[in-house]
Design a protein around this motif. Structure first.
Motif, PDB file in Angstrom:
ATOM      1  N   UNK A   1      -7.001  -2.033  -2.183  1.00 41.29           N
ATOM      2  CA  UNK A   1      -6.880  -1.806  -0.757  1.00 41.29           C
ATOM      3  C   UNK A   1      -5.730  -0.837  -0.512  1.00 41.29           C
ATOM      4  N   UNK A   2      -5.902   0.077   0.397  1.00 39.96           N
ATOM      5  CA  UNK A   2      -4.878   1.040   0.763  1.00 39.96           C
ATOM      6  C   UNK A   2      -3.920   0.371   1.749  1.00 39.96           C
ATOM      7  N   UNK A   3      -2.729   0.047   1.267  1.00 36.50           N
ATOM      8  CA  UNK A   3      -1.752  -0.682   2.073  1.00 36.50           C
ATOM      9  C   UNK A   3      -1.388   0.107   3.331  1.00 36.50           C
ATOM     10  N   UNK A   4      -1.372   1.422   3.248  1.00 36.71           N
ATOM     11  CA  UNK A   4      -0.980   2.232   4.405  1.00 36.71           C
ATOM     12  C   UNK A   4      -1.990   2.166   5.550  1.00 36.71           C
TER      13      UNK A   4
ATOM     14  N   UNK B   1      -1.547  -6.755  -1.621  1.00 35.96           N
ATOM     15  CA  UNK B   1      -2.557  -5.892  -1.002  1.00 35.96           C
ATOM     16  C   UNK B   1      -2.631  -6.087   0.515  1.00 35.96           C
ATOM     17  N   UNK B   2      -1.952  -7.126   1.023  1.00 36.27           N
ATOM     18  CA  UNK B   2      -1.994  -7.401   2.452  1.00 36.27           C
ATOM     19  C   UNK B   2      -3.198  -8.210   2.890  1.00 36.27           C
ATOM     20  N   UNK B   3      -3.925  -8.775   1.912  1.00 36.60           N
ATOM     21  CA  UNK B   3      -5.091  -9.584   2.260  1.00 36.60           C
ATOM     22  C   UNK B   3      -4.705 -11.021   2.578  1.00 36.60           C
ATOM     23  N   UNK B   4      -3.545 -11.448   2.095  1.00 39.59           N
ATOM     24  CA  UNK B   4      -3.038 -12.798   2.348  1.00 39.59           C
ATOM     25  C   UNK B   4      -1.547 -12.712   2.608  1.00 39.59           C
ATOM     26  N   UNK B   5      -1.032 -13.695   3.306  1.00 37.40           N
ATOM     27  CA  UNK B   5       0.403 -13.809   3.526  1.00 37.40           C
ATOM     28  C   UNK B   5       0.876 -15.018   2.731  1.00 37.40           C
TER      29      UNK B   5
ATOM     30  N   UNK C   1       4.157  -3.637   7.073  1.00 35.39           N
ATOM     31  CA  UNK C   1       5.608  -3.786   6.946  1.00 35.39           C
ATOM     32  C   UNK C   1       5.956  -4.958   6.023  1.00 35.39           C
ATOM     33  N   UNK C   2       5.289  -6.087   6.226  1.00 36.10           N
ATOM     34  CA  UNK C   2       5.576  -7.247   5.377  1.00 36.10           C
ATOM     35  C   UNK C   2       5.152  -6.988   3.930  1.00 36.10           C
ATOM     36  N   UNK C   3       4.031  -6.329   3.742  1.00 33.69           N
ATOM     37  CA  UNK C   3       3.550  -6.029   2.394  1.00 33.69           C
ATOM     38  C   UNK C   3       4.543  -5.134   1.656  1.00 33.69           C
ATOM     39  N   UNK C   4       5.083  -4.134   2.352  1.00 29.32           N
ATOM     40  CA  UNK C   4       6.107  -3.271   1.749  1.00 29.32           C
ATOM     41  C   UNK C   4       7.371  -4.076   1.439  1.00 29.32           C
ATOM     42  N   UNK C   5       7.739  -4.968   2.356  1.00 27.57           N
ATOM     43  CA  UNK C   5       8.909  -5.819   2.125  1.00 27.57           C
ATOM     44  C   UNK C   5       8.711  -6.671   0.873  1.00 27.57           C
TER      45      UNK C   5
END
Length: 78
Positions: A1-4, A47-51, A12-16
């Protein structure tokens, strides 16, 4: 998945999270436990699919404190 391409706060959280993981030892501490127990879940978080649950973040902050001192972990919680 493209995080951007993720929504702002998720991105933001994924980058953190990626930055936090870059500063801890993946072969030791809680980080190693999480990667061994649930590598797919860790990838989903990156990947930002889950927190990740808050207790996972707290444990990773413990790893950060072990690697860089308690001040480093304290700054992350401010």
């Amino acid at each position: 998945m493209d995080v951007d391409r993720l929504p702002g706060q998720v991105r933001e959280f994924t980058h953190y999270l990626a930055g936090l993981l870059a500063r801890v030892d993946h072969g030791g501490g809680w980080c190693a436990v999480f990667w061994q127990r649930d590598p797919d879940g860790m990838r989903a978080c990156l990947d930002g699919r889950e927190v990740p649950p808050w207790d996972v973040i707290e444990a990773l902050l413990q790893d950060l404190a072990a690697a860089h001192g308690p001040e480093a972990a304290d700054r992350e919680q401010d």
